[in-house]
Write an enzyme that holds these catalytic residues in place. Structure first.
Site, PDB file in Angstrom:
ATOM      1  N   SER A   8       0.812  -1.211   0.000  1.00 45.78           N
ATOM      2  CA  SER A   8       0.000   0.000   0.000  1.00 45.78           C
ATOM      3  C   SER A   8       0.847   1.264   0.000  1.00 45.78           C
ATOM      4  CB  SER A   8      -0.914   0.008   1.231  1.00 45.78           C
ATOM      5  OG  SER A   8      -0.142   0.011   2.422  1.00 45.78           O
ATOM      6  N   THR A 222       7.860 -10.655  14.657  1.00 45.58           N
ATOM      7  CA  THR A 222       8.166  -9.561  15.572  1.00 45.58           C
ATOM      8  C   THR A 222       7.311  -9.687  16.828  1.00 45.58           C
ATOM      9  OG1 THR A 222       6.604  -8.120  14.398  1.00 45.58           O
ATOM     10  CG2 THR A 222       8.923  -8.001  13.739  1.00 45.58           C
ATOM     11  N   LEU A 223       7.904  -9.341  17.971  1.00 49.23           N
ATOM     12  CA  LEU A 223       7.271  -9.574  19.270  1.00 49.23           C
ATOM     13  C   LEU A 223       7.108  -8.290  20.077  1.00 49.23           C
ATOM     14  CD1 LEU A 223       9.448 -12.701  20.178  1.00 49.23           C
ATOM     15  CD2 LEU A 223       7.173 -12.705  19.121  1.00 49.23           C
ATOM     16  N   GLY A 227      11.177  -7.964  21.221  1.00 44.12           N
ATOM     17  CA  GLY A 227      12.130  -8.134  20.134  1.00 44.12           C
ATOM     18  C   GLY A 227      11.565  -8.918  18.965  1.00 44.12           C
ATOM     19  N   ASP A 256       7.074  -1.921   9.556  1.00 42.86           N
ATOM     20  CA  ASP A 256       7.598  -1.645   8.221  1.00 42.86           C
ATOM     21  C   ASP A 256       9.083  -1.308   8.290  1.00 42.86           C
ATOM     22  OD1 ASP A 256       4.965  -1.915   7.361  1.00 42.86           O
ATOM     23  OD2 ASP A 256       4.595   0.246   7.388  1.00 42.86           O
TER      24      ASP A 256
END
Length: 322
Positions: A8, A222-223, A227, A256
């Site tokens: 997008s 990703t957490l 991390g 992103d």
């Protein structure tokens, strides 16, 4: 490496609520929810998954190819991206719709409630990766959140052309059915999700972790503040912590930014660990800034922060990419 970023392109309307959404949500009344939050601030910023990732790659001295559909109102945004190292030559300009809009409110806990109007983005399905590959040497195509038909088309075309691709369905997982989700990840060199999206992907597809692993190369999850977890194609797991922040401002675009840093690092030959460390650095710069493309990269400060978070050896290995 020549990386095409298909996702997008949007204008962000970012607002801040001086409270906690959780305090206004009643668990036993969610099927009747009707709320309006009085916000303190409104910021209009450049955004969209492709725009954010391409901008970050541009600041990392790459020349990403932006793939997406926009409206005639894109002229100023185009000039901004091109001025920051992004190739916008293949962007499709709609004759009938405005550039997409992302409207998001963030509370004190960094929780978010958002809506997305696709506008011209719906025409991204008219773009052909096959055609782009005839005139551009594509080493990797990142297929991110976009018009669902465009995502499926660009994934299939990349697969048929033998071009490695990264699957990053993110927000569109909520709209896709299980079969579509499988089509998006099948054969991906990289699979990106956050923790919630990973669980949703498993639930929608009915696949086990082992079955997903058999379909993709490198899985990156990703957490948030914990991390990132990376699982290589051979099952090796790598966990990388975050770069400590200097004050959280706005989380939009943090994922992103991580993807841009990680892919820049890994396609340049860095290890998975070092690539994730670079991604985490770029992510924290976005977290500390209002707007997904308002941050800048100061090499000396970046090296200091990398050294503080991961040690001098890590900073030395990442330094050539800054």
């Amino acid at each position: 490496m020549s990386i095409a970023v298909s996702a997008s392109i949007a204008t962000d309307h970012l607002m801040r609520f001086p409270g906690r959404f959780a305090d206004a949500l009643l668990a036993d009344q969610l099927d009747h929810v009707s709320l309006s939050f009085l916000v303190d601030d409104l910021q209009l910023r450049r955004g969209g998954v492709a725009g954010n990732i391409a901008y970050a790659m541009g600041l990392l001295n790459q020349r990403p190819l932006l793939v997406g559909a926009v409206g005639a109102d894109f002229a100023e945004y185009r000039a901004w991206l091109e001025g920051n190292g992004v190739d916008c030559s293949t962007v499709l300009v709609s004759e009938k719709a405005h550039t997409a809009r992302f409207v998001c409110t963030t509370d004190e806990d960094m929780a978010q409630i958002a809506s997305f109007y696709p506008g011209a983005m719906s025409e991204a399905r008219d773009i052909s990766i096959t055609d782009l590959a005839e005139n551009n040497a594509l080493d990797l195509v990142l297929v991110g959140a976009n018009d669902p038909e465009a995502m499926l088309k660009h994934t299939e075309e990349s697969r048929e052309a033998g071009i490695p691709f990264a699957a990053d369905p993110s927000q569109q997982l909520a709209r896709l059915d299980g079969d579509q989700a499988v089509r998006l990840i099948e054969g991906a060199a990289y699979l990106f999700t956050n923790k919630y999206e990973w669980a949703l992907l498993l639930q929608k597809t009915g696949l086990s972790e082992e079955e997903v692993a058999a379909k993709v190369g490198i899985r990156v999850t990703t957490l948030g503040a914990q991390g990132v977890k990376i699982v290589d194609h051979d099952g090796t797991e790598v966990h990388v912590g975050v770069v400590p922040d200097r004050g959280r401002v706005e989380p939009t675009g943090v994922g992103d930014a991580f993807r841009a840093g990680f892919l820049t690092g890994h396609t340049a030959g860095l290890s998975l660990e070092r690539s994730a460390q670079l991604g985490s650095l770029i992510a924290v710069l976005v977290l500390e800034t209002m707007g997904t493309q308002e941050w800048t990269l100061n090499k000396d400060d970046a090296l200091e922060r990398l050294t503080g978070a991961y040690g001098a050896e890590a900073a030395d290995e990442i330094k050539p990419l800054l």
